[in-house]
Scaffold this motif. Structure first.
Motif, PDB file in Angstrom:
ATOM      1  N   ALA A  98       0.825  -1.206   0.000  1.00 57.35           N
ATOM      2  CA  ALA A  98       0.000   0.000   0.000  1.00 57.35           C
ATOM      3  C   ALA A  98       0.860   1.256   0.000  1.00 57.35           C
ATOM      4  O   ALA A  98       0.491   2.278  -0.594  1.00 57.35           O
ATOM      5  CB  ALA A  98      -0.934  -0.001   1.206  1.00 57.35           C
ATOM      6  N   ALA A  99       2.018   1.200   0.643  1.00 62.96           N
ATOM      7  CA  ALA A  99       2.910   2.359   0.695  1.00 62.96           C
ATOM      8  C   ALA A  99       3.411   2.743  -0.691  1.00 62.96           C
ATOM      9  O   ALA A  99       3.818   3.889  -0.910  1.00 62.96           O
ATOM     10  CB  ALA A  99       4.080   2.080   1.631  1.00 62.96           C
ATOM     11  N   GLY A 100       3.391   1.814  -1.625  1.00 66.48           N
ATOM     12  CA  GLY A 100       3.869   2.096  -2.968  1.00 66.48           C
ATOM     13  C   GLY A 100       2.803   2.584  -3.920  1.00 66.48           C
ATOM     14  O   GLY A 100       3.102   2.866  -5.087  1.00 66.48           O
ATOM     15  N   VAL A 101       1.561   2.698  -3.471  1.00 66.79           N
ATOM     16  CA  VAL A 101       0.484   3.171  -4.336  1.00 66.79           C
ATOM     17  C   VAL A 101       0.682   4.644  -4.642  1.00 66.79           C
ATOM     18  O   VAL A 101       1.046   5.436  -3.773  1.00 66.79           O
ATOM     19  CB  VAL A 101      -0.887   2.935  -3.664  1.00 66.79           C
ATOM     20  N   ASP A 102       0.452   5.010  -5.879  1.00 72.26           N
ATOM     21  CA  ASP A 102       0.574   6.409  -6.278  1.00 72.26           C
ATOM     22  C   ASP A 102      -0.439   7.249  -5.504  1.00 72.26           C
ATOM     23  O   ASP A 102      -1.637   6.959  -5.496  1.00 72.26           O
ATOM     24  CB  ASP A 102       0.310   6.538  -7.775  1.00 72.26           C
ATOM     25  N   GLY A 103       0.039   8.305  -4.849  1.00 74.34           N
ATOM     26  CA  GLY A 103      -0.828   9.139  -4.035  1.00 74.34           C
ATOM     27  C   GLY A 103      -0.753   8.833  -2.558  1.00 74.34           C
ATOM     28  O   GLY A 103      -1.366   9.531  -1.754  1.00 74.34           O
ATOM     29  N   VAL A 104       0.006   7.780  -2.191  1.00 74.64           N
ATOM     30  CA  VAL A 104       0.180   7.419  -0.781  1.00 74.64           C
ATOM     31  C   VAL A 104       1.559   7.872  -0.329  1.00 74.64           C
ATOM     32  O   VAL A 104       2.574   7.521  -0.939  1.00 74.64           O
ATOM     33  CB  VAL A 104       0.011   5.899  -0.559  1.00 74.64           C
ATOM     34  N   GLU A 105       1.609   8.642   0.739  1.00 73.51           N
ATOM     35  CA  GLU A 105       2.878   9.115   1.294  1.00 73.51           C
ATOM     36  C   GLU A 105       3.542   8.030   2.122  1.00 73.51           C
ATOM     37  O   GLU A 105       4.746   7.816   2.060  1.00 73.51           O
ATOM     38  CB  GLU A 105       2.635  10.353   2.160  1.00 73.51           C
ATOM     39  N   ASP A 106       2.745   7.329   2.928  1.00 74.66           N
ATOM     40  CA  ASP A 106       3.304   6.298   3.797  1.00 74.66           C
ATOM     41  C   ASP A 106       2.174   5.409   4.289  1.00 74.66           C
ATOM     42  O   ASP A 106       1.004   5.805   4.299  1.00 74.66           O
ATOM     43  CB  ASP A 106       4.025   6.942   4.985  1.00 74.66           C
ATOM     44  N   ALA A 107       2.536   4.198   4.651  1.00 76.24           N
ATOM     45  CA  ALA A 107       1.596   3.264   5.288  1.00 76.24           C
ATOM     46  C   ALA A 107       2.308   2.687   6.504  1.00 76.24           C
ATOM     47  O   ALA A 107       3.464   2.260   6.414  1.00 76.24           O
ATOM     48  CB  ALA A 107       1.192   2.160   4.318  1.00 76.24           C
ATOM     49  N   VAL A 108       1.647   2.685   7.644  1.00 78.02           N
ATOM     50  CA  VAL A 108       2.279   2.335   8.916  1.00 78.02           C
ATOM     51  C   VAL A 108       1.885   0.932   9.328  1.00 78.02           C
ATOM     52  O   VAL A 108       0.690   0.624   9.458  1.00 78.02           O
ATOM     53  CB  VAL A 108       1.884   3.350  10.013  1.00 78.02           C
ATOM     54  N   ASP A 109       2.895   0.091   9.531  1.00 81.20           N
ATOM     55  CA  ASP A 109       2.682  -1.274  10.007  1.00 81.20           C
ATOM     56  C   ASP A 109       2.370  -1.216  11.502  1.00 81.20           C
ATOM     57  O   ASP A 109       3.211  -0.801  12.303  1.00 81.20           O
ATOM     58  CB  ASP A 109       3.943  -2.102   9.745  1.00 81.20           C
ATOM     59  N   PRO A 110       1.179  -1.633  11.925  1.00 81.39           N
ATOM     60  CA  PRO A 110       0.824  -1.518  13.346  1.00 81.39           C
ATOM     61  C   PRO A 110       1.698  -2.386  14.247  1.00 81.39           C
ATOM     62  O   PRO A 110       2.011  -1.992  15.377  1.00 81.39           O
ATOM     63  CB  PRO A 110      -0.638  -1.963  13.383  1.00 81.39           C
ATOM     64  N   PHE A 111       2.086  -3.542  13.765  1.00 78.29           N
ATOM     65  CA  PHE A 111       2.877  -4.450  14.601  1.00 78.29           C
ATOM     66  C   PHE A 111       4.303  -3.918  14.775  1.00 78.29           C
ATOM     67  O   PHE A 111       4.880  -4.034  15.858  1.00 78.29           O
ATOM     68  CB  PHE A 111       2.889  -5.845  13.974  1.00 78.29           C
TER      69      PHE A 111
END
Length: 830
Positions: A98-111
């Motif tokens: 998801a972090a690599g999707v165009d328009g996404v700045e970052d995606a945080v792994d909860p674990f």
């Protein structure tokens, strides 16, 4: 205007097929433009320049990658057990994708986040242990140094060794100072960790995890394609043994334009038309023309979504208004035409006259509603002005359809617009009811008192009005947004659904080294001040600017985003200055943005109401040439408006009757609903006042005593107001059962407002007040009477010029035996 509409109606009747073809061509063109140019509808709302927007702009400048929107993905294990290692890894893989999707700045792994928190706590424990060991060693060294100093002094050798002993003491003192600094640093870290304990990404029992998605664009600017791409990563190949849901900050629920509820509303409207018009063609024609008009208006409005940011509710509003007024406006003309045919007027002449009289009233009524809707642009709130413009397009198209397409279809229908019985008895529309019976003064006083008391009681809940934007709890229970909201509330606390982003200015320093040295203390000071406020569940530092003059924190409220406590908390923060002479705090976040929008709308409402009330007085003064009538009619509108708001508060905020309409979670009233309701209800109230009041005025002008004029005017207009109101209530009421709370509350407010204004204000209160006033109701200063233009709303002059019987006798409109009990546009020529 009446003469122009008369000629237009005759021309459209003569060229019926051409007119119909033109409207169908316009409909096809609008559909083509929609397909080619329509863009995405927005689920969120924004107002540039609000405090939240200003903070977001600052964050974008100071922190690259900050200031964008965010979305929340909720994972839960199906059996309620903690996530397995395989499930954690699978979720982490999807987060990375998801972090690599165009328009996404970052995606945080909860674990990973929780692991970092655990590591930080472990490092703090290790640091404390190391400091404790170091202090023990320093204490032992101090004891040895003190013992050596005593021995040297006893031996008389202190002077020889004192320099070395002082050097050792300096080392010990420096070591103690370093330990004190390190201990203070650890205490700060421990304090920050303690304050942030409530901000978790994985629930304490380990069965729920939150994935945070940071977008590059602001919340309202995130493309739906980006949202869909992110959701597809998690939903298309779900992790085995888990469920996934999406909060309403990432999942959009665009309401359907047409649903079963709206169809039911149209069916009810058709039944009302059948009862009133008594023919299938007569009942079907207003619905058909309304559908053509609303189709054209809705497609035109939605085509603009490719040029401007348009909320998903905007075309729904146009659909509501277009259907309701489209049916009513066509009904006025059709009904007038039918009455004239029953009186023996030829089809072509009747169509022209109906267009010049009833159509003239339609144009005037439509212009009133249109001006009220366009007036929403005066609030300076972009999305609200656009909603008003879309509604105005629907009204304008409805008026044009009524005065062009309706005459064309009436021409094709010919005499079949009447029932067989009516066609067999031409000219028989005159007899019927007994003459009007004026009410006594006592009855008038009683009716007025009952109406005012009833409206006042219904309006009482409006005193508790609280506005806001619907959150995930307001979504239907079967939606992913509602499930996500519930899961977050149950596992992380309600405040996790609306975290706040707080920006705090820091003193910095004369140089970068000093600023960096003091930044930690300043950050901790601000965090402590935030944490100690009532209503705060947790505080976590996020980042500091490069020059250490701005720090940002995440603050978790104890209650949800639409809670009054959260609103108070935002205001409290904005008034705080934790560090003297640095400036007050800034607050952003989705909850803060909704609060700002609500307050901006609330502040604009009094100004808009003042404009609407002033417009009402001017319009009614022109139409009725009286000072009393505009005042009581406007006061009646104010009563019905606040009573409608009271009903909305009771149902949607307090939860009364919520089970009947499918409202699972009461909450604040939609923030732009009070302003929108004021504009729309004003226009409709003026329509009803027109059809009730003009008959009274014409009767009085033509010599009827004041109390008789009230009875005659009421009897002339009551049937059309009743039918029109029932149709509007049916159409608006169909939207009450929409699954989208915004649509449902709008439908209820309009339906309930029309119910109260038409049946309580216009048909109960106004006649009573007019009866009590007597001749004084029609008083107007002579100087004002001379300067006011003569507005012939109902086209009486047109009737005098054109409406003649076949035998050359007195005009049918002047026939004393004529029954006007169901006349849609009361005529003064009685």
């Amino acid at each position: 205007m009446a003469e122009l509409l008369y000629r237009l109606g005759r021309a459209c009747a003569r060229r019926a097929k051409t007119v119909i073809a033109l409207w169908l061509a316009l409909l096809a063109a609008a559909a083509t433009v929609y397909v080619l140019f329509a863009g995405e509808l927005q689920e969120s709302f924004s107002i540039p320049g609000t405090p939240t927007d200003q903070v977001n702009q600052t964050l974008k400048q100071e922190f690259p990658g900050m200031g964008g929107g965010a979305g929340t993905v909720v994972h839960q294990t199906e059996d309620g057990s903690p996530f397995t290692e395989e499930q954690r890894e699978a979720i982490a893989d999807r987060v990375a994708e998801a972090a690599g999707v165009d328009g996404v700045e970052d995606a945080v792994d909860p674990f990973a986040t929780e692991a970092d928190r655990a590591d930080q706590a472990e490092r703090l424990d290790e640091g404390r242990a190391e400091i404790a060991d170091a202090r023990t060693q320093l204490e032992e060294g101090q004891e040895e140094l003190d013992s050596g100093r005593e021995q040297a002094e006893a031996a008389g050798l202190l002077d020889q060794v004192e320099e070395g002993l002082d050097a050792q003491q300096a080392e010990i003192d420096n070591g103690a100072q370093e330990l004190d600094d390190a201990s203070r640093e650890l205490d700060r870290g421990a304090g920050l960790l303690e304050m942030s304990e409530g901000i978790r990404m994985v629930s304490e029992d380990g069965d729920t995890a939150l994935v945070t998605i940071a977008f590059t664009q602001s919340q309202e600017e995130v493309d739906q394609e980006t949202r869909d791409a992110v959701m597809a990563i998690f939903a298309d190949t779900p992790v085995e043994g888990t469920t996934v849901d999406f909060a309403n900050d990432i999942a959009m629920s665009i309401p359907e334009l047409v649903s079963a509820a709206e169809v039911i509303g149209l069916i009810v409207a058709a039944v009302v038309l059948m009862v009133m018009l008594r023919t299938l063609i007569g009942a079907g024609l207003p619905i058909l023309t309304a559908l053509v008009g609303v189709g054209l208006a809705t497609l035109t409005a939605m085509s603009l979504s490719g040029v401007v940011e348009m909320a998903s509710v905007t075309p729904i509003l146009g659909l509501m208004l277009g259907l309701a007024v489209g049916i009513d406006y066509a009904l006025f003309i059709v009904h007038r035409h039918r009455r004239q045919l029953r009186q023996g007027v030829g089809i072509g002449e009747s169509i022209g006259l109906a267009n010049g009289t009833a159509g003239n009233a339609v144009v005037f009524a439509g212009a009133t509603v249109l001006v009220a809707l366009l007036g929403l642009n005066l609030t300076g709130i972009g999305f609200l002005g656009l909603m008003g413009t879309a509604g105005a397009i629907a009204i304008a198209v409805a008026v044009l359809v009524a005065v062009t397409l309706v005459p064309a279809l009436l021409s094709l229908a010919g005499a079949r617009i009447l029932s067989r019985r009516e066609r067999r008895a031409p000219g028989g529309g005159g007899a019927g009811e007994d003459g009007p019976r004026p009410m006594s003064a006592g009855a008038a006083l009683g009716r007025a008192a009952v109406a005012v008391l009833a409206l006042g009681v219904i309006a009482l809940p409006a005193l508790d009005l609280r506005v806001g934007m619907p959150d995930g709890s307001a979504e239907p229970v079967e939606t992913t947004q509602h499930r996500a909201y519930t899961a977050i509330t149950e596992n992380f606390g309600e405040g996790q659904n609306g975290p706040l982003l707080v920006a705090a200015p820091l003193p910095g320093g004369p140089d970068e080294e000093t600023a960096e040295a003091n930044a930690g203390d300043h950050q901790f000071q601000v965090a402590r001040e935030l944490y100690e406020r009532d209503g705060v569940a947790a505080v976590a530092p996020i980042d500091m600017s490069d020059d250490y003059t701005l720090a940002i924190f995440q603050v978790l409220p104890e209650e949800g985003p639409s809670s009054p406590l959260t609103t108070d908390l935002v205001h409290t923060f904005r008034g705080m200055e934790p560090i003297h002479a640095t400036g007050t705090l800034g607050v952003a976040g989705m909850a803060s943005g909704n609060i700002d929008i609500s307050e901006t709308l609330s502040s604009a409402l009094p100004v808009y109401l003042t404009v609407v009330v002033g417009l009402s007085l001017v319009i009614l003064l022109l139409v009725f040439r009286s000072l009393y009538v505009p005042v009581v009619a406007t006061l009646g509108f104010i009563l019905s408006y606040f009573a409608a708001l009271g009903g909305v508060v009771a149902v949607y905020q307090w939860g009364w009757l919520g089970g009947i309409i499918g409202l699972d979670t009461p909450g604040p009233v939609l923030n732009f609903l009070p302003t929108l309701l004021a504009g729309i209800l004003f226009g409709l109230a003026m329509d009803y006042m027109l059809f009730i009041g003009t008959g009274m005025r014409e009767a009085y002008v033509h010599g009827a005593p004041a109390r008789d004029a009230v009875a005659q005017g009421f009897r002339a207009g009551r049937s059309v107001v009743t039918a029109a109101a029932l149709i509007m209530i049916s159409v608006f009421g169909g939207f009450i059962f929409s699954e989208t709370m915004m649509i449902s509350s709008m439908g209820f407010a309009l339906a309930f407002g029309v119910l109260l204004d038409a049946f309580v204000v216009r048909m109960l209160l106004i006649p009573a007040l007019m009866r009590l006033a007597g001749d004084a109701a029609w008083w107007l200063p002579r100087w004002l009477d001379r300067i006011l233009p003569d507005v012939d709303v109902e086209g009486s002059a047109l009737e005098r010029r054109h409406l003649h019987a076949k035998d050359g006798e007195q005009t049918a409109a002047a026939a004393p035996a004529a029954d006007h009990s169901d006349d849609p546009v009361p005529s003064g020529q009685r």
